[in-house]
Design a protein around this motif. Structure first.
Motif, PDB file in Angstrom:
ATOM      1  N   LYS A 126       0.838  -1.207   0.000  1.00 53.69           N
ATOM      2  CA  LYS A 126       0.000   0.000   0.000  1.00 53.69           C
ATOM      3  C   LYS A 126       0.874   1.260   0.000  1.00 53.69           C
ATOM      4  O   LYS A 126       0.557   2.242  -0.667  1.00 53.69           O
ATOM      5  N   GLU A 184      -8.597  -2.659  18.207  1.00 48.69           N
ATOM      6  CA  GLU A 184      -9.370  -1.626  17.511  1.00 48.69           C
ATOM      7  C   GLU A 184      -8.561  -1.004  16.369  1.00 48.69           C
ATOM      8  O   GLU A 184      -9.036  -0.881  15.244  1.00 48.69           O
ATOM      9  N   LYS A 242      -8.004  -3.403  13.529  1.00 45.94           N
ATOM     10  CA  LYS A 242      -9.248  -3.587  12.784  1.00 45.94           C
ATOM     11  C   LYS A 242      -9.446  -2.402  11.818  1.00 45.94           C
ATOM     12  O   LYS A 242      -9.763  -2.587  10.643  1.00 45.94           O
ATOM     13  N   ALA A 243      -9.227  -1.209  12.345  1.00 48.33           N
ATOM     14  CA  ALA A 243      -9.410  -0.005  11.528  1.00 48.33           C
ATOM     15  C   ALA A 243      -8.463  -0.019  10.324  1.00 48.33           C
ATOM     16  O   ALA A 243      -8.854   0.295   9.206  1.00 48.33           O
ATOM     17  N   TRP A 244      -7.215  -0.397  10.578  1.00 53.78           N
ATOM     18  CA  TRP A 244      -6.247  -0.414   9.481  1.00 53.78           C
ATOM     19  C   TRP A 244      -6.571  -1.497   8.453  1.00 53.78           C
ATOM     20  O   TRP A 244      -6.377  -1.319   7.265  1.00 53.78           O
ATOM     21  N   LYS A 245      -7.032  -2.663   8.956  1.00 50.32           N
ATOM     22  CA  LYS A 245      -7.384  -3.744   8.017  1.00 50.32           C
ATOM     23  C   LYS A 245      -8.480  -3.274   7.066  1.00 50.32           C
ATOM     24  O   LYS A 245      -8.484  -3.619   5.889  1.00 50.32           O
ATOM     25  N   GLU A 246      -9.390  -2.471   7.592  1.00 52.25           N
ATOM     26  CA  GLU A 246     -10.448  -1.926   6.745  1.00 52.25           C
ATOM     27  C   GLU A 246      -9.865  -0.997   5.682  1.00 52.25           C
ATOM     28  O   GLU A 246     -10.230  -1.049   4.517  1.00 52.25           O
ATOM     29  N   VAL A 247      -8.938  -0.137   6.124  1.00 54.35           N
ATOM     30  CA  VAL A 247      -8.287   0.782   5.182  1.00 54.35           C
ATOM     31  C   VAL A 247      -7.571   0.002   4.082  1.00 54.35           C
ATOM     32  O   VAL A 247      -7.671   0.309   2.897  1.00 54.35           O
ATOM     33  N   ALA A 296      -8.187  -2.964   3.038  1.00 52.07           N
ATOM     34  CA  ALA A 296      -9.118  -3.721   2.202  1.00 52.07           C
ATOM     35  C   ALA A 296      -9.802  -2.833   1.160  1.00 52.07           C
ATOM     36  O   ALA A 296     -10.326  -3.322   0.175  1.00 52.07           O
ATOM     37  N   GLU A 297      -9.743  -1.514   1.396  1.00 53.91           N
ATOM     38  CA  GLU A 297     -10.375  -0.588   0.450  1.00 53.91           C
ATOM     39  C   GLU A 297      -9.760  -0.672  -0.955  1.00 53.91           C
ATOM     40  O   GLU A 297     -10.345  -0.227  -1.927  1.00 53.91           O
TER      41      GLU A 297
END
Lengths: 359, 74
Positions: free
Chosen positions: A17, B62, B65-70, B72-73
């Motif tokens: 990324k 937390e 989790k937030a970074w994994k979402e980023v 996955a974008e």
């Protein structure tokens, strides 16, 4: 919990990324913490980054930025009758302008290594006939312990020689100096004490993104990714990646203790110069515990570096340790010449020890 | 110098704690984390004999989790 921040797959994803997001831009990031440099070099993080994303080390080692003249004074004090100097292991071999604590010890000086200031106070209680002077060195992480011990009321034969320094003023100094930088990875442990707030004004004033990061490989990589994303979008926010240890307001007990015991003063940083409001000295009503008053340790700061030594430029992130002509030749961890090679947290020492991971 | 080590709290007595770092037991002061609600079994960051922060595992989860979402974008 810690292994999650070393997750190989996630590391690969973040690295990918960073590469994607940095396409077409160059990003130069500075960190100001010896432990961050350790993580970056030890885990070979620079090798994972594309060539357009650079991470440089700033003045993140308190031992390295302590002026040589202060080391001279405390080393000479240790050789006086009836005085014992306590300090941390990292400091002892650092050369001053004329001498070092290890040299003074070899000449019969009473220099004792302690794990923390608490141990120094204990020595003072046990040896009431000795004047025990603690060489109180370190950034915001180390100042609260000194403050708490002073507030507890140490014995009258105890004093500290405070060379405590503050990180945000040094960051501002470097930003003001016009150094080419696109963002900061803020020091994790310093930030457990000072919180995130002090960086907000800095980021706003200089329009540079800043991220408080922890010390696992993924912490640092996420910090880099966050800065790269902000640079790409033209943002300058402050983010806290190290939420498991750092709160917005910091450690309020520690901050109160520091404020009760110390006042902010200008301070001299070795290799960098005088930085306004970047040091801590004991408040007047704690004068009896102030070794600089008790023993007259006030000398004009002398910004001495051994001949040919590039530590000054390394500390400002202007050159890499490898660019110093002494690095790895005359100057090695076994025969250190400059302060950045002496201290375990010095950039030169870390790069020297783990450079095989890079070359 | 600013190195702080995560340690597990194994015993608490007043503002003193017995902590364990990689199997080695030491003593640390809890004076600077008196408001953090440190209990036996918690992890704290220890610097020169003082705990300076309680490590909050829920926050670690937390943020990941937030970074994994980023990530996955795409």
């Amino acid at each position: 919990m810690f292994s999650k921040f070393r997750d190989r797959k996630l590391v690969e994803k973040v690295t990918q990324k960073i590469e994607e997001e940095s396409k077409g831009i160059t990003v130069r990031i500075m960190h100001v913490c010896g432990t961050h440099e350790w993580t970056i070099t030890h885990f070979g993080i620079r090798d994972l980054l594309p060539s357009n994303v650079e991470v440089v080390a700033g003045p993140g080692c308190p031992v390295c930025v302590t002026p040589g003249s202060e080391i001279d004074m405390i080393a000479e004090l240790s050789t006086k009758d009836g005085v014992a100097v306590t300090t941390f292991g990292d400091v002892i071999r650092v050369p001053g302008t004329r001498t070092s604590l290890s040299e003074a010890k070899a000449r019969g000086g009473d220099v004792r290594l302690v794990y923390g200031i608490e141990e120094a106070v204990r020595i003072a209680r046990q040896e009431r006939k000795k004047e025990v002077v603690h060489f109180s060195i370190g950034f915001e992480t180390t100042a609260p312990m000194a403050a708490v011990e002073i507030l507890k009321g140490p014995p009258e034969n105890f004093s500290i020689f405070s060379t405590h320094k503050l990180i945000p003023p040094a960051m501002e100094f470097l930003l003001k100096s016009g150094l080419s930088l696109d963002g900061f990875i803020c020091p994790g442990h310093v930030s457990t004490i000072i919180g995130v707030k002090p960086y907000r004004g800095l980021a706003e004033r200089y329009r540079k993104p800043m991220v408080v990061a922890g010390f696992e490989p993924l912490d640092v990589l996420l910090g880099i990714l966050s800065i790269v994303r902000q640079v790409k979008e033209g943002g300058w926010g402050v983010e806290n990646e190290y939420t498991r240890a750092v709160r917005e307001e910091g450690n309020v007990i520690a901050l109160k203790a520091i404020g009760d015991v110390f006042e902010v003063a200008d301070s001299w940083w070795r290799g960098i110069g005088r930085i306004e409001a970047s040091g801590l000295k004991l408040r007047g009503h704690f004068e009896e515990f102030d070794a600089s008053k008790k023993f007259g340790l006030e000398a004009p700061p002398a910004d001495y570096m051994p001949e040919g030594c590039g530590c000054g430029e390394v500390l400002k992130g202007v050159i890499k340790p490898e660019d110093c002509p002494l690095f790895g030749k005359e100057c090695t961890p076994n025969h250190p010449i400059g302060p950045c090679m002496v201290s375990l947290e010095g950039t030169c020492s870390i790069i020297y020890k783990y450079r095989s991971l890079r070359w | 110098m600013c190195l702080a080590i995560p340690a597990k709290v194994v015993r608490i007595e007043g503002d003193r704690a017995e902590i364990e770092i990689g199997g080695v037991k030491r003593e640390a002061s809890l004076a600077l984390v008196a408001d953090a609600g440190v209990n036996v079994g918690d992890y704290v960051l220890v610097h020169t004999g003082y705990a300076i922060a309680k490590i909050r595992e829920d926050e670690a989860e937390e943020i990941l989790k937030a970074w994994k979402e980023v990530l996955a974008e795409g």
